[in-house]
Scaffold this motif. Structure first.
Motif, PDB file in Angstrom:
ATOM      1  N   ALA A  29      -5.097  -4.782   3.148  1.00 14.88           N
ATOM      2  CA  ALA A  29      -5.241  -5.011   1.656  1.00 14.88           C
ATOM      3  C   ALA A  29      -6.140  -6.359   1.450  1.00 14.88           C
TER       4      ALA A  29
ATOM      5  N   GLY B  24       0.650  -1.106  -0.078  1.00 19.18           N
ATOM      6  CA  GLY B  24       0.134   0.127  -0.071  1.00 19.18           C
ATOM      7  C   GLY B  24       0.860   1.085  -0.001  1.00 19.18           C
TER       8      GLY B  24
ATOM      9  N   PHE C  46      -6.282  -1.670  -1.241  1.00 17.32           N
ATOM     10  CA  PHE C  46      -5.585  -1.272  -0.161  1.00 17.32           C
ATOM     11  C   PHE C  46      -6.004   0.340   0.412  1.00 17.32           C
TER      12      PHE C  46
END
Length: 513
Positions: free
Chosen positions: A455, A146, A474
């Motif tokens: 995520a 992310g 995410f």
């Protein structure tokens, strides 16, 4: 074969035919007698012709049977040899197909790629990447989940050949590109590059003794035995450049070693006499030793005339260096559970003070020293829960200026929960502490950076940390101490509007094969 009985004599047969004819007509005259004799002669000739044809047919049948008997005997004698030859041919063809299918021979294609969109709270793109913190300038990576806004791709083309004498050849070309723009056409930002071009030869029949199982190579390449912490996008060790080497020299029954020389260019750096007049090549000579699970690597570095480089800090640039690494490649999760782990301690001086990318930094001072620790492990906490913790830390002194000190440590944990055969939830917690003092050339800062990512992830098949491809959504929360913004106005944490307490959202794909 059964033969026909001999025919009876022809004269009685002719007489019987004559009597039958005479009895049928009821009379015999002198004229008719001549006619009958002619007909009898014609009949006898026809009988002779038929007998000759019968005898010829019998001879041909006998000859055919004799030939068949000879053929049967020949088949019984030659069949094993023919079957063996056919079997060997089929086995060789099958082996060739299997070698090509497995990549041992022929053309093969490998790739790594990632591409994602990273959007901040304001609906605009934001800075990201594992090296966005101030410590990133000296190799301090944080968790990458992310946290990547780029598109990066590596395309690897291989061609492998095996020769009749058993020798093997491997040719590789690797092309890579990376951009951070979201546009479909990125030629203005592209950094397309040929990162590897080399040939490797192995199983050479003339190599004997300690070199019997060795492989030699030359060209531009990544070293075969580099290894990394994937979750931080950071190598433990990255040895690369243009040069030559030999792998797997068997020094003793338990000790193998690799020997190599890699060149890297330091070009267009300012000197006292010219703003862009300096250039040189760094040469890294490496011996990489393996005994069981242990690895011990030693390298010597030399860059002639690099000390002429004009340093903004007034320090003298190094023209030589030393680097070493002691590593352990474990086959369990630190001896506590099933899984794996790797751990390494690295130390360098001079040009070797860039402990990860050996020879990659020509701005290091002659007195620079660095020591780095790296480790990670993978295991299953429960049948559907897996864990991968990692630690990466480094201390260095006199790196770019006399008296500078850089200390940082990253603690990262990737956790995954496999919910279905092709869906899992991934979580990552990353923490980095840093104490950075660039000396007179900058502002000293101390503080920490924190990041948490969740995520949801889709993939063809779950199971282990190494299965790709995967597509993940995410959301990441990151925060850091405000003091870190003062380190530099050129890094992410010092940029306008990026001052701590940030949410980021996005989507990313990742693949390798």
């Amino acid at each position: 074969m059964t033969t026909s009985p001999q025919r009876p004599l022809k004269a009685p047969l002719a007489m019987a035919v004559a009597i039958a004819i005479m009895s049928t007509s009821g009379l015999a005259t002198a004229d008719s007698t001549g006619d009958i004799e002619a007909r009898l002669a014609e009949l006898e000739q026809r009988i002779n012709d038929a007998e000759q044809r019968a005898r010829a047919a019998e001879r041909r049948a006998a000859e055919a049977e004799q030939a068949m008997a000879v053929q049967r005997q020949s088949n019984e004698t030659d069949q094993p040899a023919r079957v063996t030859a056919q079997t060997e041919d089929l086995e060789e063809r099958l082996a060739a197909v299997e070698r090509q299918a497995s990549g041992e021979e022929g053309f093969s294609f490998n790739a790594y790629a990632r591409s994602g969109l990273l959007i901040g709270e304001g609906g605009k793109s934001i800075d990201g990447g594992p090296y966005l913190t101030p410590a990133g300038s000296v190799g301090g990576a944080v968790g990458r989940l992310g946290n990547e806004p780029d598109t990066y791709v590596e395309t690897v083309l291989n061609y492998k050949t095996r020769y009749d004498n058993g020798a093997k050849a491997h040719y590789r070309t690797m092309i890579a590109d990376g951009v951070e723009t979201s546009n479909d056409w990125t030629s203005d930002e592209s950094s397309l590059n040929v990162r590897q071009v080399y040939v490797e030869l192995s199983d050479l029949p003339s190599f004997t003794g300690a070199f019997e199982n060795s492989a030699i190579w030359a060209g531009k390449r990544f070293d075969r035995d580099n290894f990394d912490i994937h979750w931080l996008d950071s190598d433990f060790i990255f040895l690369a450049g243009t040069g030559a080497g030999i792998y797997d020299v068997q020094l003793t029954d338990d000790w193998k070693a690799n020997f190599s020389v890699y060149g890297r260019s330091y070009s267009e750096y300012p000197t006292e006499d010219s703003d862009t007049g300096g250039d040189t090549d760094n040469l890294t000579f490496t011996m990489n030793n393996y005994v069981g699970n242990w690895q011990w690597m030693v390298s010597a570095l030399s860059a002639a005339d690099n000390e002429e480089r004009a340093m903004d800090t007034g320090a003298t640039a190094a023209d030589s260096g030393f680097h070493t690494m002691l590593a352990y490649h474990g086959d369990s999760f630190f001896g506590l559970a099933d899984g794996s782990f790797k751990a390494a301690v690295l130390h360098g001086r001079g040009l070797g003070a860039e402990t990860k990318v050996i020879g990659g930094d020509g701005n290091l001072t002659d007195d620079a020293t660095s020591t780095r620790l790296g480790l990670y492990g993978t295991t299953y906490l429960a049948p559907k829960w897996r864990l991968a913790p990692a630690v990466l830390a480094e201390v260095s002194e006199d790196r770019y200026a006399e008296g500078d000190e850089y200390s940082w440590a990253t603690f990262n944990a990737r956790l995954a929960n496999e919910l279905t055969s092709n869906f899992e939830m991934q979580y990552e917690l990353s923490y980095q502490w840093m104490d950075l003092d660039p000396g007179a050339s900058g502002t000293a800062v101390e503080g920490s950076y924190r990041k948490f990512t969740i995520a949801p992830t889709f993939k063809p098949e779950v199971g282990g940390f190494w299965k790709r491809p995967e597509i993940r959504l995410f959301a990441s929360w990151s925060d850091w101490d405000e003091e870190l913004n003062d380190f530099s106005d050129e890094d992410a944490l010092g940029s306008a509007g990026f001052t701590g307490g940030e949410w980021a959202f996005g989507v990313q794909s990742e693949v390798w094969f």
